[in-house]
Structures are given as structure tokens and as C-alpha cells.
Motif scaffolding. Structure first.
Motif, PDB file in Angstrom:
ATOM      1  N   SER A  92       0.857  -1.196   0.302  1.00 39.35           N
ATOM      2  CA  SER A  92      -0.273  -0.025   0.107  1.00 39.35           C
ATOM      3  C   SER A  92       0.764   1.388  -0.237  1.00 39.35           C
ATOM      4  N   LEU A 199     -14.967   2.142  -0.404  1.00 44.74           N
ATOM      5  CA  LEU A 199     -13.873   1.245  -1.958  1.00 44.74           C
ATOM      6  C   LEU A 199     -15.460   0.394  -1.926  1.00 44.74           C
ATOM      7  N   ASN A 202     -17.920   1.515  -4.847  1.00 39.73           N
ATOM      8  CA  ASN A 202     -17.129   2.788  -5.983  1.00 39.73           C
ATOM      9  C   ASN A 202     -17.351   1.699  -7.561  1.00 39.73           C
ATOM     10  N   ILE A 205     -13.687   0.611  -8.573  1.00 43.09           N
ATOM     11  CA  ILE A 205     -13.015  -0.147  -8.200  1.00 43.09           C
ATOM     12  C   ILE A 205     -13.692  -1.187  -7.884  1.00 43.09           C
ATOM     13  N   SER A 212      -7.321  -7.494 -11.047  1.00 43.92           N
ATOM     14  CA  SER A 212      -6.693  -7.857  -9.422  1.00 43.92           C
ATOM     15  C   SER A 212      -6.626  -9.222  -9.198  1.00 43.92           C
ATOM     16  N   ILE A 345      -4.919   2.125 -13.156  1.00 46.32           N
ATOM     17  CA  ILE A 345      -5.181   3.005 -11.307  1.00 46.32           C
ATOM     18  C   ILE A 345      -4.961   4.606 -11.095  1.00 46.32           C
ATOM     19  N   MET A 348      -6.647   7.480 -12.645  1.00 45.95           N
ATOM     20  CA  MET A 348      -7.950   7.604 -11.991  1.00 45.95           C
ATOM     21  C   MET A 348      -8.408   8.652 -10.958  1.00 45.95           C
ATOM     22  N   MET A 354      -6.248   8.488  -1.643  1.00 38.44           N
ATOM     23  CA  MET A 354      -6.492   7.637  -1.865  1.00 38.44           C
ATOM     24  C   MET A 354      -5.985   6.584  -2.527  1.00 38.44           C
ATOM     25  N   LEU A 355      -5.083   6.954  -3.168  1.00 40.23           N
ATOM     26  CA  LEU A 355      -4.211   6.051  -3.937  1.00 40.23           C
ATOM     27  C   LEU A 355      -3.664   4.837  -3.169  1.00 40.23           C
ATOM     28  N   ARG A 357      -4.886   3.580  -0.793  1.00 40.15           N
ATOM     29  CA  ARG A 357      -6.215   3.161  -0.513  1.00 40.15           C
ATOM     30  C   ARG A 357      -6.558   1.757  -2.083  1.00 40.15           C
ATOM     31  N   TYR A 358      -6.267   2.842  -2.961  1.00 44.02           N
ATOM     32  CA  TYR A 358      -6.655   2.204  -4.324  1.00 44.02           C
ATOM     33  C   TYR A 358      -5.549   0.788  -4.413  1.00 44.02           C
ATOM     34  N   TYR A 362      -5.757  -3.184  -4.663  1.00 50.71           N
ATOM     35  CA  TYR A 362      -5.699  -3.944  -5.670  1.00 50.71           C
ATOM     36  C   TYR A 362      -5.373  -4.691  -5.131  1.00 50.71           C
TER      37      TYR A 362
END
Length: 435
Positions: A92, A199, A202, A205, A212, A345, A348, A354-355, A357-358, A362
Motif C-alpha cells: 500500500s 471502496l 465504488n 473500483i 486484480s 489506477i 483515477m 486515496m491512491l 487505499r486504491y 488492488y
């Protein structure tokens, strides 16, 4: 180092059962802490989270030294879930840095820089067993890695973990265009948990889930039933080295397409996705042709596989060149898949929190796929069955990924919607500001 070890097949052991079960444990907790990892990194920062998380990799590698002497997989399997916790948090943090630090026109370049550094570890990790075991000769027995190899892995992983303490805090990093990398909000556990839950509703996502799920699924087959089953130990080390070197070259090459400013971002994405679909389908077609030639690998130190002629050694060019080239091709394709997914990703948003978390989401879904894949091999699902499952997952993911790619915007938002005021209250009751 972890990838290099697993790419040897069975983490350098003949019997893949312990490695498969340990990796199942890794990815079971990786699922949870991948999803939670972004929140943990946002709360605690990147330096200490990466440092502590990196040490869990060294713990996992050290467990195989014990395994060599006791033949008991208990300790190794126990380190798996611990590593999964560390891996979820580390990836992360890594994803946040890789996708939020560059300006939009350089995201492909930064992903490729990371992928080169990342896979340099795999190349070094492949050199270690290759050199140590080169004098073994061809023979017809497949042996396990000696303690010296595992010790080298542990030392390198510990050194890598300590290097994380040298990272600059994200708040002090400034992009080439003078903009600050981090538009940092005050955050707390409650706010992060709410953002994680969002998430799962969303739609953009959720569209990432198929790709993924498929993007780490194939590692189990490639590492074990292919590299681990077909080749002598020293050749497996050579293959591992070449596999990760191919990843470095492929990630660098695809970055030029991802950053080509003469094309719109959507056009770049669709071209990259189309190329990925062609390369992946060709890879699985060639793999199936190879798989039709054998049904099993070596099951103990006194056995071989049922591939014509037995285990393949690097000193037999007529038998080795084709299978080795296919393994190199697998590495190049993997780099394309992973680079594209991260680049997608990154389109976005540019918001660092936020990245994080994305990236965690993933990796969490990736780990769900990996957990299933490791257990398929652990439960002795036929090797051809594993090929088919991998190919079907890829084909299933393509239309969802196409839909998402076709809606890429030329410019992502720098920050996400500001949370409600009550999420931004400090402990003293004052409201926080952006840094």
C-alpha cells in the motif's frame, strides 16, 4: 527476494506442499491487510511501516533454514500469515509513492522505475541459487537450496528493510513542476475505516476486481508446475534471474506508450490493453502446448517429472532453449499486466491518500486470487486444469477492464472530495487544513 525465492518453485524445496501452504497463509492475511493497508499507511506514514513490514519477509526466508534441518513445515507455515500482514501494508505504501509522486505525464515512467528496482531484487535472488548450485551438475535429482542461499536472502531482505528509514517524508517531496506531492488531510481511524468501506461500493473500483484477481493468480503455476517441475535446480535459478530481467525490460518498454503525450490517455490505455490481451492469450496458448507434454513434477529428491527426457538442464540447448524462452516471455507479460494495472489506477486520481487505499485494495484482491491459486496446487489440481483456470480468468477480466479503460479522463483530480467537517476535527476541537 521473496519473488525470486518463490520463482524457484517450492521456495527452493522439492516438495511444494509446505511452500504452497505457507503462501496460502501469506495471501489470506494479505487480503485483509492489503485492503486495510492504505488506512494504516495514511495513519502511520511510510518510513516505519515499510521498515517493519520488510522485516516480515526476512522472517519468512529464515524459516526455510529451520525447515532444512527439521523437515517440519510448522514454523514456515506460521510465518506465512505474519508476512501477509507486512506485505499488505508495504505494498500500500509502495503504491502510494509510485502513483502519487509523479506528474501525470510521467506516471508510466515512475511505474517502470519501480518495476526495474523491484525486479532487480529478483535478478539478484536468481543469481544466488544459480551460482551456489552451478557445480551440482545435471544429474537427475532435484535438490533443495542450502542454508547459505537462504542466509543470503535474509541478509539482503533485512538490509532492504533498513533502507526504508532513509526515505524522505512525503510532505517534503516536491514534483518537477514545483507542486507538492501530498495534499495531506488530518486523518483518523474512523475516517479511514469509512473511506475503506466506500471502496466496496465504488463502481470504478469494483470494475478492477477481475483484472486484480487474475494478475497474481498465474504466479503459482509459473513458479511451481512450470519452473519448479520442469528444470534442474541450477536451471531454475537461471530461469528466475532471466524471468525478472525480462520484467525490467518489458516494464521500461511499455512506459513509453503509457507516457506518450501525442495520444490521449484513453487512446494509450486502449492500445496497451489490446497489446496485453494479445500477448497474454499467446502466452497461455504456448503454455498449453508445453503442458500437453507432461503431467507432473518431481515429488521427492529421488524422482523426476514425466517430461520427455526428464528434468531440463541448461547444458542441453536442444531441450532447454524453448522452455526457457517461454519462461522469459511469461516474465515480460507479467510486467505488462502489472504496469498497465497500476497505470490505470493512477489515472483515477492524483490524491495520495486515496491512491494508498486504491493500491491496497488492488493488492488485497490480487491476494485473494493468489490464495486460491496456491491452494489449487496444494490440493494437487491437475497442471492442465491450472492452465485452463488461469486462461479463463484472463479472458473474463478483459471486458471489465476495457469498459474501465474506455472511460479514462485526460486529467485526474488532484484531490478527492473534501470530507464532511466532522471528519476533520482535531483532538482539540479545531478544524484541520490542507498542508
Amino acid at each position: 527476494m521473496f519473488n525470486a525465492l518463490n520463482a524457484m518453485g517450492g521456495a527452493g524445496q522439492i516438495d511444494r506442499t509446505t511452500s504452497n501452504n505457507a503462501n496460502t497463509g501469506v495471501y489470506c492475511t494479505f487480503i485483509i491487510f492489503g485492503v486495510l493497508g492504505g488506512a494504516i499507511v495514511n495513519l502511520l506514514g511510510i518510513r516505519w511501516t515499510i521498515f517493519v513490514s520488510g522485516l516480515t519477509y526476512a522472517l519468512y526466508s529464515s524459516s526455510y533454514i529451520s525447515y532444512n534441518h527439521t523437515s517440519s513445515g510448522t514454523f514456515t507455515i506460521a510465518t506465512g500469515p505474519i508476512l501477509g500482514i507486512g506485505a499488505g501494508i508495504l505494498w500500500s505504501a509502495q503504491g502510494m509513492v509510485m502513483m502519487s509522486y509523479p506528474v501525470e505525464s510521467q506516471k508510466g515512467k515512475y511505474i517502470s522505475i519501480f518495476w526495474v528496482i523491484f525486479n532487480l531484487g529478483g535478478v539478484i535472488g536468481g543469481i544466488v541459487p544459480f551460482v551456489v548450485n552451478y557445480s551440482q551438475g545435471k544429474g537427475n535429482k532435484a535438490t533443495q537450496l542450502p542454508d547459505s542461499c537462504y542466509t543470503a536472502f535474509v541478509c539482503l531482505q533485512a538490509l532492504g528493510s533498513m533502507s526504508a528509514l532513509c526515505l524522505a517524508p512525503p510532505q517534503r517531496v516536491i514534483r518537477d513542476d514545483g507542486s507538492h506531492v501530498v495534499l495531506m488531510r488530518y486523518t483518523n481511524v474512523r475516517y479511514e475505516m469509512m473511506e475503506i468501506l466506500k471502496l466496496f461500493v465504488n463502481p470504478w473500483i469494483l470494475l478492477l476486481i477481475p483484472i486484480s484477481l487474475a494478475s497474481n493468480f498465474f504466479y503459482t503455476y509459473q513458479y511451481g508446475p512450470y519452473n519448479g517441475a520442469l528444470f534442474t535446480l541450477r536451471t531454475r535459478g537461471l530461469n528466475s534471474m532471466l524471468y525478472w530481467a525480462a520484467q525490467m525490460a518489458a516494464a521500461y518498454a511499455i512506459s513509453f506508450l503509457h507516457d506518450r503525450e501525442s495520444l490521449s490517455r484513453k487512446h494509450r490505455g486502449l492500445l496497451s490493453l489490446g497489446l496485453m490481451a494479445i500477448l497474454c492469450n499467446a502466452m497461455w496458448a504456448l503454455t498449453m502446448v508445453m503442458q500437453l507434454r507432461y503431467t507432473r513434477g518431481a515429488i521427492d529428491e529421488n524422482s523426476s517429472n514425466d517430461y520427455p527426457g526428464g528434468l531440463i538442464d541448461l547444458t542441453e540447448p536442444s531441450r532447454a532453449v524453448g522452455p526457457i524462452l517461454l519462461y522469459i516471455y511469461m516474465g515480460a507479460v507479467d510486467a505488462h499486466v502489472q504496469s498497465f494495472a497500476y497505470w490505470l489506477i493512477g489515472t483515477m486520481t492524483n490524491d495520495s491518500q486515496m491512491l494508498a487505499r486504491y493500491a491496497g485494495f488492488y493488492k488485497g484482491i490480487q491476494s485473494l486470487g493468489a490464495t486460491i491459486a496456491w491452494q489449487l496446487d496444494a490440493q494437487n489440481v491437475s497442471l492442465m486444469g491450472q492452465v485452463i483456470v488461469n486462461w479463463v480468468l484472463l479472458v473474463f477480466a478483459l471486458p471489465f477492464t476495457y469498459y474501465l479503460t474506455s472511460r479514462i479522463k485526460d486529467h485526474a483530480d488532484e484531490s478527492i472530495e473534501q470530507p464532511a467537517d466532522d471528519w476533520l476535527m482535531r483532538a482539540d476541537g479545531s478544524k484541520s487544513d490542507y498542508i
